[in-house]
Structures are given as structure tokens and as C-alpha cells.
Design a protein around this motif. Structure first.
Motif: not given
Lengths: 307, 307
Positions: A82, B14, B17-18, B69-71, B73-74
Motif C-alpha cells: 500500500d 485516517l 482524512t475524515e 485512505q481506503p487501504r 482503513r481496511s
DNA sequence: TCGATCCATAGGAGCAGCTTATTGATGGGC
DNA sequence: GCCCATCAATAAGCTGCTCCTATGGATCGA
């Protein structure tokens, strides 16, 4: 004692699962053995279960530890990938690029895209075709990162860079008096009905497109307005009139239509790449730069980051 | 300056980002704003790209940040799930259990398994059927976690716990003189050829199985040796002889064979769960305990760990 | 029984990350 | 057009965590 888990715990845990020996694992991690003991113990209190069963003679994984090992391994690997991916996106080597283009530039966009994809194989390009207004709107709204337009006018909020130029040609029905030759003077078309896109669709493009006629002193009157070049040349082939078109939209022509080179001072149609002014994102830069000659854009050996 | 990435970086990233606001994100993380600025900057140097584009008026994700971001998060979600899973395995609520059992105990194993699976739905049970020696070998070698055997002898390295008991019955051909009644005295079988498994397959089991005959003063001589009860009762049905069998292997019987209750002092066959002595792993304990009555074994609300 | 091995514990040191205070830049309001 | 509010970056000092060395205690082989 509600410490949170950190990657350090995972790295230490994995080293110990491989060595099954605190001394050796600590040595490999470049720390002393007690530090490893502490961190493993800490991890165990965080997870809430014993991960290793140790005596002074042996260290064994418990079932919970065995279950956790592949997950921890995969987690670190995923993270490394990532980070790598994020780095590539940041350097414009990967990611997604939305390109809006006018249909009449399809051929030229295709050529440019082939070159760009060769340079940036990991970039996913999303194409959106439409009219000039659609393209500019998409660019303004951020729906597109790059727009490709023809003979656009300068604007404050948009940067234009020339992608290609091409000459205009006349297209006439095969039963037209001039159709026997390869060339025609613009004034020979003065009496013919003109088929073209509406001026409102792009004033600058319209004016450029009709320049050869106006150069010949013809008062430009569009008899039949069509939005797509495909429709325009089809109407010409059907004998409804003539048109002046950028070369690339006349190859190939439908049967019944014939392309003629235009005599007189040459007028060119310019295809521009349009970007939002100040948009310095690497992918956008890379895309607009792909038309200029240059070496390979990505480093040969992407650096692999330790995690 | 070759610091390694830590989960702290991801958590802070994270949050930012939010919120897209250093002050608010820092507040949410219970740290001061400069600390967040530092850590984000550190993350950016680790990744090697800018993740946020900030002015004193706004904070925006860059493309690289948006890709990451999604990575991230995951990754945190996955880790939380992994810790949870490891905890469950450690508490014996999940995981895998290898159970080796003798074929003649299939019915009883099935009943026990149904109860166990109800209590521990997340535990994957792997079954291995075989002869008594196979079961014990698997247990010794660690191939199996639990063994289920019949009338086993005590051993130092193995713990036995009683799972079920059942009476012995006689099985005779339907044309046998005793086949008209429901019961038979053992001595009435003295003259019949005896079909049974070889004593070497399990001396204690063999002796228990033949106890009713020896009680009746019969000198036990096996005429036909077979390894599987299925074969034994089939041979009985074919009229080759009689046998003494634990009740559960005689239900159902093939046509041609008849089950008779045995008169005389009752002898029972005992089915044991065998575990390695000192194996205190929760799953093993839970499996052996599943035969005893008890409430639900898993907590109703599994605790979700913050990551 | 003695020594070797190896993990756990104890106590201290260094530094990473946190704190508060301040600077500097940007944009809106009067 | 100036001033103030907002917000991120920087500065400097402090705190606490992780790591260190030293030592303890358990186990196994000789």
C-alpha cells in the motif's frame, strides 16, 4: 494498561515465530532480549491470549499464535504494498486519470493514449467523449482531469497545450463538378449548401473551420446543422451539400463523398489538451507531457520500502 | 531519518482524512494540534509523497492520499478482526480441532459433535476415522487433538474420559435356533463359529467384547477375523457364524442377521475420549467437556477491541 | 551437583512524541 | 484598506515509553 497495538508488536512477533528463540529473534531485530520479552508480553496482554508457550528450554506457538501468524505476516505485506502504491500514485506512476475529449479528436486521442499507456502502464485512464462544452464542463467540475478540445478559445481558468495540428479539407459528393480532381479552390464551393456544426457549439472552432471559405470572400451560411462529423459527412455523401472538415474526421469517408485538398492559404485546426490552471498533479503533468518526446518516465528499479 | 511506519501514523492519517482539519482531528485523537502536524509530516516522509495539500485555510487530500485512505482503513479493520480472531482461538471459541475416532463409534461421535458444534459454531472440526491403533498414533504424533476409542487400556501419556457406555448384544443369522426369541444365553452360542476382530487390534477391547462368552465358560476361539463391524455383521447375515457386538454397531442390521439381548451379568462397552496428558488447550478442554451439561460457552457480546 | 542455557525481572537511561507558546499566512468583515 | 480571526507550522521543553545492562530463576545435561 490499555496500550494500543503497534506495528512494532507485529514485527517482533513475526521474528519470534520464525526463530522460536528470544535471544536469536532479538539479535535479528537489533534489540536486546529483554526488550523482546517485554514487547511480546505486551502484545499478549493486548490480544488477551498467550501467543507463545515458553519454558526456559523451548518456545512454542500456541494455537492462537499459530492462527495469528499468517494474518500478521499478510498485514505487513499488505501495508508495504500500500505504501508503495501510494508512492507511485504520488509520483504519477499509478492512479486514475479522467480524460474528456471531443469525438472529432478520437483518432488523435487514441494515438496519444497509446504513447501514454506505454509510459505509465499502471495508470488507469477513464475516457469520456462529448462535445466541446461537455469537455470543458467536466474539466471545470473536476469530473475530468484533462480535456481534449479543438480550436478552443483562451480562458483564465484553463491552460491549453497544443497536442496536434491538421489541415482542413473539403468534402463534396462524388457527383459534384469538382469531384473529378484532387484539389479545389474554396470559391468553387460558394454556391453549394454548407453542412456544418452550429456556431454555438464552439464559436472559435466554427470560425477556424470556416476560415478557408471566408478567405475566399464567401458569406458563410450553414444550410444544415449537425452536431457530429459522422452525420455531416454522411449528409454530404447523400448529396445534401458540402463541408469543410479537419482532415482526421474524413478518414475514412462513406461512399458517395470525396475529399479534396483546399487551395489557398493553409488554415489548420488545432487540438489542445486543456487542464485546470494550477493543477500540478503529477499524473496530469505526465499526461500533457506524453506528447513530447522523452525517455521512460518511471524509474527502472522501484525502491522497496522496509515495513 | 529512516523512521518506520507505525499504526499511530495510520490512525492519525485516517482521523485527518475524515476531519480535514488539523485542530479538530487532533482533538478527536486527544492530542494537541502540533503533534498531529508532526506525525502527518513524518508519515509523508516515510511514504515519500505529499498526502495532504494544506493552506492555512484548507486541508485537502492529494491523489496519493486519496489512494491510501481506503487501504489504511481496511488495514486497521483487518487488524482488529485478526486480533479478535486470535482472542477467540486462544479462548477456544474458534480454531480447528482434529478428532480421530474409531469407525465403530461413528454414531456416538456424531451425537457428541452435534452438541459441540452448537456450542462452538466457529470451531472447524476435522474428522479422521480409523482403527484404535490409528487413533492412538494420531494422538501421539499430534495429528489429532482428541481421539475417540472403545474399551481402551490406561496409559501414562494419555488421559481418558468416558463419553458413552453401551451394552453388548449377540448377532446371529435368522436361521439360527435362537433367532426366534428376543434374548439368548451366551452358552447357547458355544457351538457357533465366532466372527470378530483380531485381538491384536485392541486386546482390552477384545477381552471386554468377549467377556459375556467367557462368563458363560466358553473358550473363545475366533473362526473368522474381520477388521470392520460392518463386515462382521454382513458375514453373520450370510450365515457364517455369530458375533457379540456393542449395541450401536448393530443398528441397523443387514437382512439375514438378527440381534438378541444377552442374558447373564451385563457387560458394557465404554467409549472414551482420549487426549494427550497435560494438553490444556482450551479447544481440547471444551471438546471433552461438551458431553457434560452446561450453559452456552461463548460470551453473548464479544468485546470489540479498539485499534 | 554443577554448569550451561535461556527466559523473566529490575532499574536506569535516552529519545520519541507530546505539550504549550508563538509565528506566519490567508481570508473575511467593518 | 486595515484589522482581526482562523489555522497550520515551528520552537522549545517535558514526559513517558522503549530500550539498555545486570541479575534472577528454572531446566537440562554431564
Amino acid at each position: 494498561m490499555d496500550r494500543r497495538i503497534e506495528l512494532r508488536h507485529l514485527r517482533y512477533f513475526l521474528a519470534l515465530t520464525e526463530e522460536l528463540h528470544f535471544g536469536r529473534a532479538a539479535h535479528r531485530l537489533h534489540i536486546a532480549q529483554p526488550a523482546l520479552s517485554q514487547q511480546i508480553r505486551q502484545l499478549e496482554t493486548i490480544v488477551g491470549v498467550e501467543l507463545f508457550r515458553r519454558t526456559s528450554r523451548s518456545v512454542r506457538l500456541t494455537q492462537a499464535g499459530a492462527a495469528f501468524q499468517p494474518r500478521a505476516r499478510s498485514l505487513l505485506d499488505t501495508l508495504a504494498a500500500d505504501l508503495d502504491e501510494a508512492g507511485r500514485v504520488g509520483r504519477g506512476e499509478a492512479g486514475r486519470l479522467d480524460v474528456a475529449f471531443i469525438t472529432s479528436a478520437t483518432t488523435i486521442v487514441g494515438e496519444h493514449l497509446r504513447e501514454f499507456s506505454r509510459r505509465r502502464p499502471e495508470v488507469q485512464v477513464k475516457l469520456h467523449d462529448g462535445f466541446t462544452t461537455d469537455v470543458l464542463t467536466a474539466l471545470e467540475r473536476g469530473t475530468a482531469d484533462v480535456g481534449i478540445v479543438r480550436d478552443a478559445e483562451q480562458r483564465d481558468d484553463i491552460d491549453l497545450s497544443l497536442l496536434a495540428s491538421e489541415r482542413f479539407v473539403a468534402v463534396v459528393p462524388t457527383d459534384h463538378p469538382a469531384a473529378e480532381g484532387d484539389r479545389v479552390e474554396a470559391r468553387a464551393l460558394a454556391a453549394d449548401p454548407l453542412i456544418l456544426f452550429p456556431r454555438s457549439a464552439g464559436p472559435k472552432a466554427f470560425d477556424t473551420n470556416t476560415q478557408p471559405l471566408r478567405n475566399a470572400g464567401i458569406d458563410v451560411q450553414v444550410t444544415q446543422e449537425c452536431s457530429h462529423w459522422h452525420t455531416i459527412v454522411t449528409f454530404v455523401a447523400a448529396g445534401l451539400g458540402v463541408t469543410i472538415a479537419p482532415y482526421s474526421v474524413t478518414a475514412p469517408l462513406p461512399p458517395g463523398a470525396r475529399r479534396l485538398e483546399l487551395d489557398g492559404p493553409p488554415t489548420v485546426s488545432q487540438i489542445f489538451m486543456a487542464t485546470r490552471r494550477g493543477d500540478d498533479r503529477p499524473l496530469v503533468q505526465a499526461f500533457t507531457a506524453a506528447s513530447t518526446a522523452g525517455g521512460p518516465a518511471r524509474p527502472l528499479a522501484p525502491s522497496r520500502r522496509p515495513v
